[in-house]
Motif scaffolding. Structure first.
Motif, short mmCIF file in Angstrom:
data_model
loop_
_atom_site.label_atom_id
_atom_site.label_comp_id
_atom_site.label_asym_id
_atom_site.label_seq_id
_atom_site.Cartn_x
_atom_site.Cartn_y
_atom_site.Cartn_z
N GLN A 9 33.90 -9.57 -61.82
CA GLN A 9 35.04 -10.47 -61.96
C GLN A 9 35.41 -10.95 -60.56
O GLN A 9 35.57 -10.13 -59.66
CB GLN A 9 36.23 -9.77 -62.60
CG GLN A 9 36.01 -9.38 -64.03
CD GLN A 9 35.90 -10.58 -64.96
OE1 GLN A 9 36.29 -11.70 -64.65
NE2 GLN A 9 35.36 -10.36 -66.12
N LEU A 10 35.54 -12.26 -60.39
CA LEU A 10 35.75 -12.83 -59.07
C LEU A 10 36.94 -13.77 -59.02
O LEU A 10 37.30 -14.40 -60.01
CB LEU A 10 34.53 -13.66 -58.64
CG LEU A 10 33.17 -13.00 -58.62
CD1 LEU A 10 32.10 -14.03 -58.31
CD2 LEU A 10 33.14 -11.88 -57.62
N ASP A 11 37.49 -13.88 -57.84
CA ASP A 11 38.34 -14.98 -57.46
C ASP A 11 37.38 -15.86 -56.64
O ASP A 11 37.11 -15.57 -55.47
CB ASP A 11 39.53 -14.49 -56.63
CG ASP A 11 40.68 -15.46 -56.60
OD1 ASP A 11 40.65 -16.45 -57.36
OD2 ASP A 11 41.61 -15.24 -55.81
N LEU A 12 36.78 -16.84 -57.29
CA LEU A 12 35.63 -17.58 -56.78
C LEU A 12 36.03 -18.81 -55.99
O LEU A 12 36.84 -19.61 -56.46
CB LEU A 12 34.75 -18.00 -57.96
CG LEU A 12 33.51 -18.83 -57.66
CD1 LEU A 12 32.47 -17.99 -56.93
CD2 LEU A 12 32.93 -19.37 -58.97
N LEU A 13 35.45 -18.97 -54.80
CA LEU A 13 35.71 -20.15 -53.99
C LEU A 13 34.75 -21.26 -54.40
O LEU A 13 33.53 -21.09 -54.36
CB LEU A 13 35.52 -19.85 -52.49
CG LEU A 13 35.90 -21.05 -51.63
CD1 LEU A 13 36.92 -20.65 -50.58
CD2 LEU A 13 34.67 -21.63 -50.97
#
Length: 133
Positions: free
Chosen positions: A34-38
């Motif tokens: 799970q990511l906070d994707l740039l």
């Protein structure tokens, strides 16, 4: 054969190295990051950051399905960072590489080597990430 993630279908115009790993979940047959994707400006879902945001971040998941073999080393060093908003993250994905017989993922949380189907990337179309500065 060694390929880096930007050559994987669906991983174009994102930066895993500048994203935040929020969770790593392993279940029989699957691995999910799970990511906070740039998102880079050339990504079709890129939005201009709000004044309090430093870049365009979106909630996303990298999923490896049909996992046949998985080895995770370096887990003992895992300590999440807590940002000013109280959210925890485990650093970034330093590299995601396809090797001859599988994939290798490296980060502050350790090293994962696995044999699976190709990873998929899904971005939550309604979200804005949590990374603010």
């Amino acid at each position: 054969m060694h390929d880096e993630y930007p050559s994987f279908p669906g991983f174009e115009n994102v930066s895993l190295e500048d994203s935040y790993v929020l969770d790593i979940a392993i279940h029989p047959g699957s691995l999910t990051l799970q990511l906070d994707l740039l998102l880079l400006p050339s990504h079709p879902e890129y939005r201009t950051p709000l004044p309090e945001e430093r870049a365009c971040f979106r909630s996303a998941a990298v999923v490896f399905s049909r996992v046949r073999d998985l080895h995770w080393t370096g887990q003992s060093a895992i300590k999440p960072a807590i940002d000013a908003s109280g959210c925890a993250d485990f650093g970034s994905v330093d590299s995601l590489t396809r090797l001859d017989d599988g994939y290798q993922i490296l980060g502050d949380w350790g090293e994962i080597n696995l044999r699976s189907d190709a990873p998929s990337l899904s971005i939550d179309p309604e979200s804005r990430g949590i990374a603010e500065f």
